[in-house]
Design an enzyme around this catalytic site. Structure first.
Site, PDB file in Angstrom:
ATOM      1  CB  CYS A  86      -0.878   0.029   1.235  1.00  0.00           C
ATOM      2  SG  CYS A  86      -1.816  -1.467   1.459  1.00  0.00           S
ATOM      3  NE  ARG A 144       3.646   1.874  -2.934  1.00  0.00           N
ATOM      4  CZ  ARG A 144       4.492   1.896  -1.912  1.00  0.00           C
ATOM      5  NH1 ARG A 144       5.494   2.729  -1.916  1.00  0.00           N
ATOM      6  NH2 ARG A 144       4.343   1.098  -0.886  1.00  0.00           N
ATOM      7  CD1 TRP A 157      -0.883  -5.943  -2.297  1.00  0.00           C
ATOM      8  CD2 TRP A 157      -1.448  -5.471  -4.399  1.00  0.00           C
ATOM      9  NE1 TRP A 157      -0.686  -7.067  -3.036  1.00  0.00           N
ATOM     10  CE2 TRP A 157      -1.014  -6.819  -4.325  1.00  0.00           C
ATOM     11  CE3 TRP A 157      -1.861  -4.962  -5.638  1.00  0.00           C
ATOM     12  CZ2 TRP A 157      -0.972  -7.642  -5.442  1.00  0.00           C
ATOM     13  CZ3 TRP A 157      -1.808  -5.801  -6.740  1.00  0.00           C
ATOM     14  CH2 TRP A 157      -1.371  -7.115  -6.646  1.00  0.00           C
ATOM     15  CG  ASN A 198       2.859  -0.195   3.224  1.00  0.00           C
ATOM     16  OD1 ASN A 198       2.483  -1.312   2.878  1.00  0.00           O
ATOM     17  ND2 ASN A 198       4.047   0.291   2.899  1.00  0.00           N
ATOM     18  N   GLY A 199       1.400  -2.418   5.499  1.00  0.00           N
ATOM     19  CA  GLY A 199       2.058  -3.476   6.260  1.00  0.00           C
ATOM     20  C   GLY A 199       1.074  -4.562   6.630  1.00  0.00           C
ATOM     21  CD  GLU A 207      11.361 -19.196 -11.193  1.00  0.00           C
ATOM     22  OE1 GLU A 207      10.627 -19.912 -11.889  1.00  0.00           O
ATOM     23  OE2 GLU A 207      11.241 -17.962 -11.134  1.00  0.00           O
ATOM     24  CE  LYS A 241      11.786 -15.464 -13.660  1.00  0.00           C
ATOM     25  NZ  LYS A 241      10.750 -16.129 -12.939  1.00  0.00           N
ATOM     26  CD  GLU A 249      10.426 -15.023 -17.393  1.00  0.00           C
ATOM     27  OE1 GLU A 249       9.302 -14.942 -17.882  1.00  0.00           O
ATOM     28  OE2 GLU A 249      10.626 -15.196 -16.176  1.00  0.00           O
ATOM     29  CG  HIS A 308      18.371 -41.675 -18.395  1.00  0.00           C
ATOM     30  ND1 HIS A 308      18.632 -43.021 -18.461  1.00  0.00           N
ATOM     31  CD2 HIS A 308      18.404 -41.368 -17.081  1.00  0.00           C
ATOM     32  CE1 HIS A 308      18.805 -43.515 -17.244  1.00  0.00           C
ATOM     33  NE2 HIS A 308      18.662 -42.520 -16.384  1.00  0.00           N
ATOM     34  CE  LYS A 349       3.919  -9.762 -12.417  1.00  0.00           C
ATOM     35  NZ  LYS A 349       5.173 -10.493 -12.193  1.00  0.00           N
TER      36      LYS A 349
END
Ligand code: F6R
Length: 605
Positions: free
Chosen positions: A2, A27, A74, A100-101, A478, A482, A485, A501, A600
């Protein structure tokens, strides 16, 4: 997360606050609101939606008064609705708070306050704060005393701003594990969670320290240490940077900012709502067949989660790529099937389609997401929020590490419920979980030079091979995603045991093979794989323990990492991959925030 702003001064507070809020739009947010104080009355307007729309509808910038607070939300506790939007007020409607938190103990505080006849209207954690202050005022304390006392009761993270009609010329603020800055002006002072909200008004800023509280009026401010109540001086700094640089907190790209945010986002992902974690564990325990379903990075988190569930809670599960769920398992679903969907956005079409199908067959749907109010939160019987805050870079970074951390906590809860591991093992794992934010901080510090060197060495390679074993397979996957992409260098990732194999045939002189080798039970086997690849001319890059001299010797390029529990290594070992991918993209002249052809949130099948 937030965004918060506060203003006290000669100007019209609401107008200035709305302009500052617009500076915080980058944000990401789902709702917004403003509160001002005028002639001993509080004026509050808020709603879900975009600031401009809310402003057109409710006239946020026309509220009267010279003091006020404002917020972009948020959602973390409670859906993104008008009633859950900030500011939040007390029973007497004289105190307004923006936050915020994440407050860990709000359920307990809410219960205590409800027992004292306080009425709550929202589902947020924040709403306990104005009521705590109200309680102090009822007992005859000053606003300052009541605010300080309330802060001392809060567990969790916060950046707060508060106004009260009892002291209409003051703004109260405080921070713990979330940034908060005082903007010092002529004829006004401000407070904000983010310097971008202040830059239009002033470049003179005071950065509050952790557990600082401030009492701010238009011509002065005092800073007080929350723990001791003593006054403290903090230096005024001139911040002469552009809004664009400020938005990225000094980093050249959002992706880098988000990578460096991970110690904080991981801390927030340890602050889960325990009752939902319990519910998730109970429902997982009831299933006969368990699927973990996700796409892209979220699938990689599912893969890591399946190792955690199996090794900690002794619960076997199937990690499945969302688009393959129906073709592969559609005909075998039933009422005793539990599907835990992992999706940062909660809107990925492949995931939602799988869930629709599973729901029609009476499966129990569970969710792990970063987005309150997303479709996933509406279709899931129970869901848990990972608390990572909005992610602006298209590539998932901080949301991946948080997903793995939440899945680890779920596995631990399930292990306790099922009585599957010894108390000392549970205690040890819990200790390791709590250490993760600090270890990631260390990883960021220790690897920052090496990852750049490695990116330079890999930059001109036609392809990269990545190998892991056990839970490190998910790290390898992963890492592959990264690097591929962002740098557009084709990558292959395999479980190390599988490489012999077939994939080994691609190895020839100087082909780069990155090995993920944490100090776990597979280390010896991994050393065998490294020898195998080196014997065929591979350039061996090894990510291993910082004290592992044998591996260091063996590797052509070594990145040493601090120790953690093997089941948490996908978090710590993913970080260097994120950085390598970032630097590769920058060195090759690509935009790491917006890789080509990607969105996204993928809302098409
Ligand atoms: C990769 C990335 C994507 C997403 C995938 C799923 O860096 O960001 O692979 O992980 O599109 O998205 P969510 O988690 O929103 O379902």
């Amino acid at each position: 997360m937030c965004g918060i702003v506060g203003y006290v001064g000669d100007g019209q507070a609401s107008d200035i606050l709305v302009r500052s809020l617009k500076r915080l739009e980058y944000r990401g947010y789902d709702s917004a609101g403003v509160a001002t104080c005028y002639q001993n009355r509080l004026f509050v307007e808020k709603d879900s939606g975009k600031i401009e729309e809310i402003n057109n509808k409710l006239g946020l910038d026309t509220l009267p008064g010279h003091v006020g607070v404002a917020h972009t939300r948020w959602a973390t506790h409670g859906a993104p609705t008008k009633v859950n939007a900030h500011p939040h007020t007390d029973c007497t409607n004289t105190i307004a708070v923006v936050h915020n938190g994440v407050l860990e103990n709000f359920m307990q505080l809410k219960k205590e306050l409800t027992d004292l006849n306080h009425t709550f209207v929202s589902k947020t954690d924040t709403e306990v704060i104005p009521h705590l202050v109200e309680e102090g005022l009822r007992a005859g304390e000053s606003v300052e005393q009541a605010f300080l006392k309330a802060l001392r009761k809060l567990e969790g993270s916060y950046a707060l701003a508060m106004i009260s009609t009892s002291e209409p010329d003051k703004l109260y603020a405080a921070r713990k594990e979330a940034p908060l800055i005082i903007g010092v002006g002529k004829g006004f002072n401000m407070v904000a969670s983010d310097i971008t909200a202040l830059l239009d008004m002033t470049q003179e800023m005071v950065f509050l320290h952790d557990r600082d509280m401030a009492v701010i009026s238009k011509d002065s401010y005092r800073i007080i240490k929350i723990d001791t109540g003593e006054g403290v001086e903090r230096p005024v700094k001139t911040v002469a940077i552009s809004v664009e640089t400020a938005e990225k907190q000094g980093h050249p790209h959002f992706m880098l900012k988000e990578i460096y945010e991970q110690p904080q986002t991981l801390r927030d992902s340890l602050r889960l709502q325990q009752q939902y974690l319990d519910l998730l564990a109970e429902l997982l325990d009831k299933g006969r067949v368990i699927f973990l379903v996700g796409a892209g990075t979220s699938y990689n988190a599912c893969l890591a989660g399946s190792y955690q569930l199996s090794q900690l809670a002794r619960l076997p599960s199937f990690p499945v790529i969302a688009s393959e769920f129906i073709p592969n398992y559609g005909s075998s679903l039933g009422a005793d099937t539990v599907v835990l969907a992992v999706s940062q956005s909660g809107e990925t079409a492949d995931v939602l389609t799988a869930l629709d199908f599973a729901r029609m067959r009476a499966c129990t749907i569970l969710g792990l997401t970063n987005t309150v109010g997303s479709t996933l939160t509406r279709v899931a019987r129970a869901y848990i929020l990972q608390n990572s805050g909005p992610e602006i870079g298209v590539a998932a970074t901080k949301t991946f590490t948080s997903q793995v951390l939440v899945l680890a906590q779920t596995a631990l809860r399930l292990a306790r419920l099922r009585g599957k591991i010894a108390q000392f093992e549970m205690d040890e794992f819990k200790t390791e979980l709590l250490k993760i934010p600090r270890i990631v901080e260390e990883v960021l510090m220790k690897t920052s030079v090496k990852v750049k060197e490695l990116a330079k060495a890999l930059m001109s390679k036609p392809f990269i091979f990545i190998l892991g074993r056990g839970i490190s397979t998910s790290t390898a996957y992963e890492g592959r995603l990264k690097i591929m992409e962002l740098s557009y260098i084709p990558c292959i990732a395999y479980p190390a045991g599988e490489s012999k194999h077939g994939p080994i045939s691609v190895i020839e002189e100087s082909v780069p093979v990155v090995f993920v080798v944490p100090p776990d039970e597979y280390r010896k086997l991994n050393i065998g794989s490294i020898m195998e690849m080196k014997a065929r001319g591979a350039y061996a890059v090894v990510l291993g323990d910082e004290a592992d001299s044998e591996l260091m010797e063996l590797a052509d390029f070594y990145i040493g990492l601090p120790k953690t529990h093997p089941l948490l290594t996908p978090i710590t070992y993913a970080v260097p991959f994120q950085l390598i991918a970032y630097h590769l993209a920058v060195m090759k002249g690509y935009d790491p925030d917006k890789p080509r052809n990607l969105a996204k949130s993928v809302t098409v099948l």
